[in-house]
Design an enzyme around this catalytic site. Sequence first.
Site, mmCIF file in Angstrom:
data_model
loop_
_atom_site.group_PDB
_atom_site.id
_atom_site.type_symbol
_atom_site.label_atom_id
_atom_site.label_comp_id
_atom_site.label_asym_id
_atom_site.label_seq_id
_atom_site.Cartn_x
_atom_site.Cartn_y
_atom_site.Cartn_z
ATOM 1 N N MET A 105 0.847 -1.196 0.000
ATOM 2 C CA MET A 105 0.000 0.000 0.000
ATOM 3 C C MET A 105 0.883 1.246 0.000
ATOM 4 S SD MET A 105 -3.500 -0.841 1.938
ATOM 5 C CE MET A 105 -3.001 -0.483 3.599
ATOM 6 N N GLY A 106 2.142 1.100 -0.429
ATOM 7 C CA GLY A 106 3.054 2.240 -0.454
ATOM 8 C C GLY A 106 3.607 2.528 0.926
ATOM 9 N N ALA A 107 4.086 3.774 1.136
ATOM 10 C CA ALA A 107 4.777 4.163 2.374
ATOM 11 C C ALA A 107 5.899 3.146 2.635
ATOM 12 C CB ALA A 107 3.817 4.246 3.563
ATOM 13 N N GLY B 120 11.445 -2.868 5.335
ATOM 14 C CA GLY B 120 10.709 -4.146 5.352
ATOM 15 C C GLY B 120 10.210 -4.494 3.961
ATOM 16 N N HIS B 121 9.642 -3.520 3.265
ATOM 17 C CA HIS B 121 9.171 -3.767 1.895
ATOM 18 C C HIS B 121 10.358 -4.056 0.970
ATOM 19 C CE1 HIS B 121 5.881 -1.069 3.469
ATOM 20 N NE2 HIS B 121 5.172 -2.073 2.998
ATOM 21 N N LYS C 175 5.417 -10.413 9.011
ATOM 22 C CA LYS C 175 4.982 -9.446 10.012
ATOM 23 C C LYS C 175 3.456 -9.449 10.138
ATOM 24 C CE LYS C 175 4.814 -5.362 12.202
ATOM 25 N NZ LYS C 175 3.520 -4.936 11.749
ATOM 26 N N GLN D 67 -2.551 -12.252 7.798
ATOM 27 C CA GLN D 67 -2.769 -11.944 6.387
ATOM 28 C C GLN D 67 -2.081 -12.985 5.505
ATOM 29 O OE1 GLN D 67 -2.546 -7.871 4.560
ATOM 30 N NE2 GLN D 67 -0.510 -8.509 3.951
ATOM 31 N N LEU E 221 9.696 -3.572 11.761
ATOM 32 C CA LEU E 221 9.440 -2.428 10.881
ATOM 33 C C LEU E 221 7.979 -2.421 10.471
ATOM 34 C CD1 LEU E 221 12.525 -2.228 8.494
ATOM 35 C CD2 LEU E 221 12.213 -1.323 10.784
ATOM 36 N N SER F 96 4.817 0.499 8.783
ATOM 37 C CA SER F 96 4.454 1.865 8.366
ATOM 38 C C SER F 96 3.848 2.630 9.532
ATOM 39 C CB SER F 96 3.431 1.829 7.226
ATOM 40 O OG SER F 96 3.857 0.958 6.233
HETATM 41 O O1 PAF Z 1 -0.040 -5.747 3.575
HETATM 42 C C1 PAF Z 1 -0.469 -4.828 2.851
HETATM 43 O O2 PAF Z 1 0.207 -3.834 2.592
HETATM 44 C C2 PAF Z 1 -1.868 -4.920 2.262
HETATM 45 O O3 PAF Z 1 -2.737 -5.544 3.147
HETATM 46 C C3 PAF Z 1 -1.897 -5.617 0.889
HETATM 47 C C4 PAF Z 1 -1.456 -7.065 0.966
HETATM 48 C C5 PAF Z 1 -0.996 -4.870 -0.079
HETATM 49 C C6 PAF Z 1 -3.317 -5.589 0.318
HETATM 50 O O4 PAF Z 1 -3.784 -4.292 0.165
#
Ligand code: PAF
Length: 299
Positions: free
Chosen positions: A33-35, A39-40, A155, A159, A190, A192
């Site tokens: 979702m950006g930001a 970690g990303h 993390k 999900q 880490l 957001s």
């Molecule tokens: O983990 C996230 O950033 C969101 O839940 C995802 C998997 C991108 C779905 O919008």
Amino acid sequence: MTVPVVVSTRAELAALLAPARAGGARVGLVPTMGALHEGHASLMRVARAEVGDGPVVVSVFVNPMQFGAGEDLDRYPRTLEADLEVCAREGVDAVFAPSVEEVYPGGDPQVTVDPGPLAELLEGRVRPTHFRGVLTVVAKLFGLVRPDVAVFGQKDYQQLALVRRMVADLCQGVEVVGAETQREPDGLALSSRNRYLDPEQRQEALVLSRALLAARAEATYGAAAALDAARAELRSAKAVDLDYLVLTTPDLGELPDDVAPGTEARMLVAARLGSTRLIDNLPLVIGTAGSTPQPEGGS
Ligand code: PAF
């Protein structure tokens, strides 16, 4: 440094990926979702390792459907320029940044993904519609990007478990990889959301990873000892409002009472610091194959 191509429509994305697909390359997706933070970036590195020379696509889409009432969708940070820099540093090939209309043409979808009973536990108790929104958008992203492999962070463990379940139950044919949680040197996972912590809360937040590590150290003495150790740590932080602390099987099922030595488990914790809700989790092994020595003073 490769500058990623930024696309916002399904057609542009299909055209961009067509040559690689035709050449038999694997396509990797990192949904975000950006930001973006380190970690990303680590998810992008895992995706790169998975697909080799194939294209790595990062999606940047703040998904309205996973925000519940009172969760401020408008307040969610939108930092595309900085996100593109992170993607460029990690050699990402394409950033897919669609509009809400591109993902939800015609408004709210009539058909959504029912996440099932696993979504009613843990995070689902406080965010009852969240995982329907997450799985629906992930299913859409899979349809739009058509990745061979998709990388999610451990993390957000529930999900990850739900995405795995969806892929298996709906035969989506995407390989799901769970990447290890990245931490600050002092142990804070880490996220957001860390940006919302003031310095005092940031310090208090360390109790989450301390609790998990204490549990891991005591797990050799059994599940109860692990839970006790984590609870003792959490009690020491007065400003931390504990939401849950659980010990489950790795796929979030209930652990049996008589856990066999060497059983793999997962501890998950969620707590509020002011208005910021943090989650964390760690794998641990209950008991030690062969012997289960008692700690000094018993457990
Ligand atoms: O983990 C996230 O950033 C969101 O839940 C995802 C998997 C991108 C779905 O919008």
